[in-house]
Write an enzyme that holds these catalytic residues in place. Structure first.
Site, PDB file in Angstrom:
ATOM      1  N   ASP A 181     -98.207  26.789 131.367  1.00 44.40           N
ATOM      2  CA  ASP A 181     -97.691  26.402 130.034  1.00 44.40           C
ATOM      3  C   ASP A 181     -97.823  27.529 129.010  1.00 44.40           C
ATOM      4  O   ASP A 181     -97.987  27.280 127.825  1.00 44.40           O
ATOM      5  CB  ASP A 181     -98.418  25.149 129.492  1.00 44.40           C
ATOM      6  CG  ASP A 181     -98.479  24.024 130.509  1.00 44.40           C
ATOM      7  OD1 ASP A 181     -97.404  23.626 130.985  1.00 44.40           O
ATOM      8  OD2 ASP A 181     -99.579  23.572 130.845  1.00 44.40           O
ATOM      9  N   HIS A 219     -89.898  24.683 132.438  1.00 38.37           N
ATOM     10  CA  HIS A 219     -89.765  25.889 131.625  1.00 38.37           C
ATOM     11  C   HIS A 219     -88.796  25.563 130.493  1.00 38.37           C
ATOM     12  O   HIS A 219     -87.636  25.241 130.737  1.00 38.37           O
ATOM     13  CB  HIS A 219     -89.258  27.059 132.480  1.00 38.37           C
ATOM     14  CG  HIS A 219     -90.257  27.512 133.494  1.00 38.37           C
ATOM     15  ND1 HIS A 219     -90.057  28.589 134.325  1.00 38.37           N
ATOM     16  CD2 HIS A 219     -91.486  27.038 133.803  1.00 38.37           C
ATOM     17  CE1 HIS A 219     -91.126  28.750 135.098  1.00 38.37           C
ATOM     18  NE2 HIS A 219     -91.993  27.808 134.796  1.00 38.37           N
TER      19      HIS A 219
END
EC number: 6.3.4.4
Length: 434
Positions: A16, A44
């Protein structure tokens, strides 16, 4: 002709970190973007011109409409998730997605029995949950190593699959029914999925390794896109609270089918603070209003799972381990703007150990990390906004001092600073393709 320079982008923390935005930004200069490990367990997020796109399996270069994108052998592919993502991109007006996407014939497939076992196991673990996303990633990698995987190439001959499938389901259904009191998976249901996806996926199946090597010889720049983060690596992460694949830069070679000499520059994506999703040790985790503020300003919720992320101070000792195991050439610091307004900033520079000793690098394995107490250096924060700043000189003095100290403690240069989600909100100190 001189060989082109190729760049590997990896997450240098627990995932992340903002890899998608940076891959999308670097893709401007690439002749191909390659996913080399992981599955559809992490999203993403890309923001272009204010428009948000979440990709899970398809490389983040797909929004560049003349760019070829590749899914290498190291990726486990859910055919249904892949086609769902393609349909989303088509609906959003992205051109020729299926014509530009190439899938290695050797990719293991994620099928309904993987998902059933993944979810049944996690439900049975009770308090010992690993924090799996329940999408079948782990069981699919198990099948690969146990040499019973159904692979992308098998979709070219679905009529030959039934016998193989019966043997696989015998193995899975024993576990589902007798270990986990779960419903068995029927062969007809799996074959229905395979028959539904085979016709669409078959034309995308390509010798990815060969095409990438040809592109490299022709002087085209390649971009290798990692998923998850180095501290979730199956070998070097906080085991067993890790993912099922190698998330390191070195995995790009095996997972894409290229020689290691083709990997010229490793860009480590690093958040200006630290986050972690799910279970597992996290030495710098914050449980106060500072941590809550980072989570709120940083929108720290998983793009695929919606799970809240745990937030903490920047952990330079953990990053040192990541730099070591990846050979990071330069760092991209993301979400610097989330630190705006934090009055006093702590940087973890090492840990106190239970025996009274100290270390300046993250130990290997979960048990060792669990006992680490962070040693902090304190720096003054800044009140000014860094959001959307596009030049290093325009950053507040204390923000520049923070970046400088990160470089000094970690031993790697800052190449890029991201000050917002849009691809334009980026400060470049050294271009990885230069």
């Amino acid at each position: 002709m001189a060989m082109a320079k190729n760049v590997v982008v990896i997450g240098a923390q627990w995932g992340d970190e903002g890899k998608g935005k940076i891959v999308d930004w670097l893709a401007e200069e690439a002749g191909g973007v390659v996913r080399f490990q992981g599955g559809h367990n992490a999203g993403h997020t890309l923001v272009v011109g204010g428009k948000k796109t979440i990709l899970r399996l398809i490389p983040s270069g797909i929004l560049h409409e003349s760019l070829d994108c590749f899914i290498g052998s190291g990726v486990v592919v859910s055919p249904e998730a892949l086609l769902g993502e393609i349909d989303e991109l088509n609906a959003a007006g992205v051109k020729n997605v299926e014509g530009r996407l190439k899938i290695a014939p050797t990719c293991p497939l994620i099928l309904p029995y993987h998902i059933a076992l993944d979810q049944a196991r996690e439900a049975s673990r009770g308090k010992g949950k690993i924090g799996t996303t329940g999408r079948g990633i782990g069981p699919a990698y198990e099948d690969k190593v146990a040499r019973r995987a159904i692979r992308a190439a098998d979709l070219l001959h679905p009529e030959k699959l039934r016998e193989k499938l019966d043997a696989i389901l015998a193995y899975y259904n024993v576990q589902l029914q007798h270990l986990h009191n779960a419903e068995p998976v029927k062969a007809e249901d799996v074959m229905a999925v395979i028959e539904k996806v085979a016709l669409r996926i078959a034309p995308m199946i390509t010798d990815v390794s060969r095409v990438l090597n040809e592109k490299n010889k022709n002087g085209e720049k390649l971009l290798f896109e990692g998923a998850q983060g180095a501290l979730l690596d199956i070998d070097y992460g906080t085991y067993p609270f890790v993912t099922s694949s190698n998330c390191l830069a070195g995995a790009a070679s095996a997972g894409a089918g290229v020689g290691p000499q083709m990997l010229d520059y490793v860009l480590g994506i690093v958040k200006a603070y630290t986050t972690r999703v799910g279970s597992g040790p996290f030495p710098t985790e914050l449980f106060d209003e500072v941590g809550a503020g980072l989570a709120e300003r940083g929108h720290e919720f998983g793009s695929v799972t919606g799970r809240a992320r745990r937030c903490g101070w920047f952990d330079a000792a953990a990053l040192k381990r990541s730099i070591q195991i990846n050979g990071i050439s330069g760092m991209c610091i993301t979400k610097l703007d989330v630190m705006d307004g934090v009055e006093t900033i702590n940087i973890c520079v090492g840990y106190e150990l239970p025996d009274g000793g100290k270390t300046d690098i993250l130990p290997c394995g979960s048990d060792a990390v669990e006992t680490c107490k962070p040693i902090y250096e304190t720096m003054p924060g800044w009140r000014e906004s860094t959001f959307g700043v596009k030049s290093y000189d325009a950053l507040p003095a204390n923000a520049k001092a923070y970046l400088k100290r990160i470089e000094e403690v970690c031993g790697a240069p800052v190449a890029i600073v991201s000050t917002g989600p849009d691809r334009e909100e980026t400060i470049v100190l050294h271009h990885p393709f230069a």
